[in-house]
Design a protein around this motif. Structure first.
Motif, PDB file in Angstrom:
ATOM      1  N   GLY A   1      12.321 -55.595  53.079  1.00 51.43           N
ATOM      2  CA  GLY A   1      12.244 -55.054  52.442  1.00 51.43           C
ATOM      3  C   GLY A   1      11.502 -55.079  51.659  1.00 51.43           C
ATOM      4  O   GLY A   1      10.220 -55.511  50.525  1.00 51.43           O
ATOM      5  N   VAL A   2      10.216 -54.183  52.608  1.00 50.81           N
ATOM      6  CA  VAL A   2       8.601 -53.607  52.134  1.00 50.81           C
ATOM      7  C   VAL A   2       8.644 -52.249  50.862  1.00 50.81           C
ATOM      8  O   VAL A   2       9.660 -51.989  50.972  1.00 50.81           O
ATOM      9  N   LEU A   3       8.400 -51.978  51.084  1.00 58.57           N
ATOM     10  CA  LEU A   3       7.190 -51.054  49.800  1.00 58.57           C
ATOM     11  C   LEU A   3       6.077 -50.021  50.782  1.00 58.57           C
ATOM     12  O   LEU A   3       5.435 -50.606  51.306  1.00 58.57           O
ATOM     13  N   MET A   4       6.984 -48.283  50.485  1.00 60.06           N
ATOM     14  CA  MET A   4       6.631 -47.770  50.820  1.00 60.06           C
ATOM     15  C   MET A   4       5.386 -47.185  49.481  1.00 60.06           C
ATOM     16  O   MET A   4       5.246 -46.616  48.640  1.00 60.06           O
ATOM     17  N   THR A   5       3.847 -47.016  49.662  1.00 61.25           N
ATOM     18  CA  THR A   5       2.770 -47.009  48.838  1.00 61.25           C
ATOM     19  C   THR A   5       2.178 -45.292  49.986  1.00 61.25           C
ATOM     20  O   THR A   5       1.981 -45.014  50.647  1.00 61.25           O
ATOM     21  N   LYS A   6       1.423 -44.894  49.056  1.00 63.25           N
ATOM     22  CA  LYS A   6       0.687 -43.853  48.946  1.00 63.25           C
ATOM     23  C   LYS A   6       0.874 -42.817  50.105  1.00 63.25           C
ATOM     24  O   LYS A   6       0.435 -42.215  51.292  1.00 63.25           O
ATOM     25  N   SER A   7       1.888 -42.277  50.335  1.00 65.46           N
ATOM     26  CA  SER A   7       3.482 -41.644  51.346  1.00 65.46           C
ATOM     27  C   SER A   7       2.984 -40.424  50.329  1.00 65.46           C
ATOM     28  O   SER A   7       3.101 -39.170  49.981  1.00 65.46           O
TER      29      SER A   7
END
Length: 702
Positions: free
Chosen positions: A72-78
């Motif tokens: 349940g984590v988010l991917m940021t700055k991909s």
């Protein structure tokens, strides 16, 4: 390659049978298997912990490096990196902690770059060293983005699927506006209530115990009363004025709601419930009316916000016996005790959150300092004072002012309540998405109707696998829709509710695992009540504090619009005078938005909102400075305003509406300082147990 030996002529048959076997296998057999050694929180990926895992080396075929899973984590700055742009560089975040990650030769990299929902991520942890700086890094093996789950959605009953979809498809203005019951609804409700009342009055005469049991069931179903609730009810039935000190979530309100209904049906008496804040009253009245409708009982609200004609109707209803329970504020009671007394029917007065009486000595909420004198004007009613916080000094002042000599103390503790202190968290939407993804039944509290809808929509996007089970709740929804949403949540057909304080008192759902205070509540009463919704079944539950200092400014603006300062109201009055002169003394007609815009442009510079104009008109009408009239036409409802010539000087604080607003602002400021600065141990004590008169005084309270 696998060591199979067979005659050449059997090769076609072997191929056919092998293909048939493979075709019969489920799809998941064709995905690479990823074995997980541990599920971790991102906050656990410290340099120290990674170094300890490295002590398991040397790693190889028979001793793999530990593979971890973050859920349940988010991917940021991909972004895509490498010569062929086929490696994924990203940052994994749960809203509180974040870890840089790299996935080499990422298949479907374009879709991963566009992914805005939560993911489950399998990886190996290593220590990255760059120019003398050491940091944790995730070598990602596999990423599973959350997807809408049609199988779960199909579990919902078709009518409920359509109902939830319809809620989110409605126009936002309608979702957030004040719900107005139409005449047909009102007529049907009153007609049904009248018939029910006669039946229950007859039962009250022949079976008093059966009546009491039926009223209790109307509120809590087949639930059982606590010993403290039974003690309070026994004292009230005997006419003994009582101070009850009970923790949040222990059913304080149930005691006086049951007794008020019983007295109305058995004795024809009316009850007056005094609450410290207007915001609490509307929500209480909704749930109280719904529970008591079957008994034919009438519940009304009368505060400074009630227009003159509504006040007259309620006072007449009290006198004529058509109004049974009235909810009001201490300010309104202090201004209008004589009008209440004229009915000669008030047999029970309840002072909820009575600790305010004990705080009035320090200049806080001074209306409470004279509350006992105002109640005395009503005759000799039975008085019930309730609170969760009454040390020996506060209890003594309550009992002295209200002439109470009986105490009921509930010593229950709620050790199952865990407080997750994330005040001033920067990425609270991500943190909330991580909570929602765990699947526990959750209520998320926000500070406005607009936010309840907007955040629910955002969560449905961030956690798509839970989207069918995420709804919202606010007082702008029609009565039937609010009831349907609550019942779906109770039955588990909705798992997450984003709500204003409207989902609070009167709602008793035992299995709520998470309560999230996303925005800063407006007072300690809301803080206690919202928190108290969690874990009523005694199992472990969490209260997550995600609000911060920035929310305080938002709340200040909301309260300032509801009760503008002297200069703002003076600006509004000057605009009304100017328009009246331009109309040569005739009535004027203008919307609140038009008046607000004109006020904002009039010197001296002063930004005025439509809400501030609405308050000003109500206050000026109460003070006798203007008269208003509303008329229906084909274009809709139109209001005219006529100024009243007067030579007498009036003070804004002569308006009960204005006094209520000032006290709400004072309440918020004291609460703000307390809740933003208190250590977590103090906050946890407040939500888990009462402060009793026979314990040492607590100084850290708002």
């Amino acid at each position: 390659a696998v060591g199979v030996t067979l005659p050449a002529e059997k090769l076609p048959e072997f191929t056919e049978r092998l293909c048939a076997h493979m075709d019969a296998l489920p799809r998941e057999c064709f995905h690479p298997r990823v074995d997980i050694d541990a599920v971790v929180d991102l906050g656990e990926l410290t340099l120290e912990n990674i170094e300890k895992m490295n002590e398991l080396a040397p790693f190889g075929q028979e001793n793999r490096r530990p593979r971890l899973l973050a859920q349940g984590v988010l991917m940021t700055k991909s972004r895509a990196v490498g010569a062929d742009k086929n490696h994924l560089s990203t940052t994994l975040s749960d809203g509180r902690d974040s870890v840089a990650g790299i996935m080499f030769h990422a298949s479907g990299i374009d879709a991963l770059l566009r992914c805005s929902s939560v993911v489950d991520c399998a990886f190996e942890a290593q220590i990255d060293e760059w120019r003398g700086r050491r940091s944790a890094k995730a070598l990602i093996d596999s990423i599973a983005p959350a997807q809408p789950c049609s199988a779960l959605e199909s579990w919902l009953e078709p009518e409920n699927r359509a109902f939830v979809a319809g809620l989110f498809e409605a126009d936002d203005d309608n979702l957030c506006a004040d719900y107005q019951e139409d005449d047909a609804e009102c007529e049907a409700r009153l007609s049904s209530a009248s018939a029910n009342r006669e039946k229950w009055e007859a039962i009250a005469k022949r079976d008093p115990e059966g009546l009491r049991s039926a009223i209790v069931r109307a509120f809590i179903g087949e639930g059982r009363l606590f010993d403290s609730q039974r003690q309070v009810l026994k004292a009230l039935e005997a006419g003994v004025s009582t101070l009850g000190v009970m923790a949040t979530g222990r059913g304080k309100s149930l005691t006086f709601q049951v007794e008020g209904a019983r007295r109305a049906l058995a004795r024809g008496q009316a009850s007056l419930f005094v609450y410290p804040l207007r915001a609490l009253i509307a929500d209480q009245a909704f749930h109280l009316s719904r529970a008591l409708h079957r008994f034919g009982l009438a519940v009304d609200v009368i505060t400074g916000e009630s227009p003159p004609e509504e006040r007259r109707a309620i006072f007449d209803g009290l006198a004529q016996g058509t109004v049974d329970i009235v909810l009001t504020t201490p300010e309104f009671l202090s201004f209008h005790a004589e009008e209440f007394a004229r009915s000669e029917r008030i047999g029970l007065v309840v002072v909820d959150e009575a600790h305010h009486i004990g705080l009035a000595h320090a200049g806080n909420r001074m209306t409470y300092a004279g509350l006992g004198d105002q109640i005395a004007k009503l005759g000799a009613p039975t008085v019930l004072a309730l609170t969760a916080t009454a040390n020996v000094r506060v209890a003594g002042e309550i009992e002295g002012q209200l002439h109470i000599d009986n105490q009921v103390l509930d010593r229950a503790d709620r050790p199952n309540m865990e407080l997750d202190d994330q005040r001033n968290l920067r990425f609270r939407e991500s943190y909330l998405a991580n909570i929602i993804a765990t699947g526990g039944k959750t209520v998320v509290y926000v500070n406005s109707r607009q936010q309840s809808v907007a955040l629910a929509r955002e969560l449905r996007s961030l956690v798509p696998q839970m989207a069918p089970f995420i709804g919202f709740y606010n007082a702008g929804l029609p009565r039937a829709d609010r009831t349907h949403v609550e019942e779906m949540f109770r039955a588990g057909q909705l798992n997450v509710l984003v709500s204003t304080s409207a989902f609070g008192e009167g709602v008793n759902i035992a299995d709520i695992r998470h309560v999230v205070l996303f925005h800063l509540p407006f007072n300690d009463i809301e803080f206690n009540q919202m928190s108290g919704r969690a874990g009523r079944d005694g199992r472990k539950a969490f209260v997550h504090l995600l609000f911060g200092k920035a929310d305080a400014g938002i709340n200040e603006r909301i309260l300032a619009d509801a009760t503008p300062d002297h200069d703002t109201l003076a600006q509004v009055y000057r605009e009304l005078v100017a328009r009246s002169r331009a109309a040569q003394g005739h009535a004027i007609q203008a919307s609140e938005a038009e008046i607000a815009q004109a006020c904002s442009q009039r010197p001296p510079a002063c930004e005025v909102s439509p809400a501030a104009v609405r308050c000003g008109i109500a206050v000026f009408r109460e003070l006798g400075l203007i008269e208003t009239e509303t008329a229906e036409s084909e274009e809709g409802r139109a209001r005219t305003i006529r100024l009243v010539e007067t030579d007498s000087k009036v003070e804004l604080t002569d308006s009960v509406r204005y006094r209520e607003g000032l006290d709400e602002m004072e309440e918020f400021r004291a609460f703000r300082e307390w809740v933003l600065k208190s250590p977590v141990a103090v906050l946890r004590t407040r939500i888990s147990r009462p402060i009793l008169p026979d314990e040492p005084a607590e100084e850290d309270q708002p």
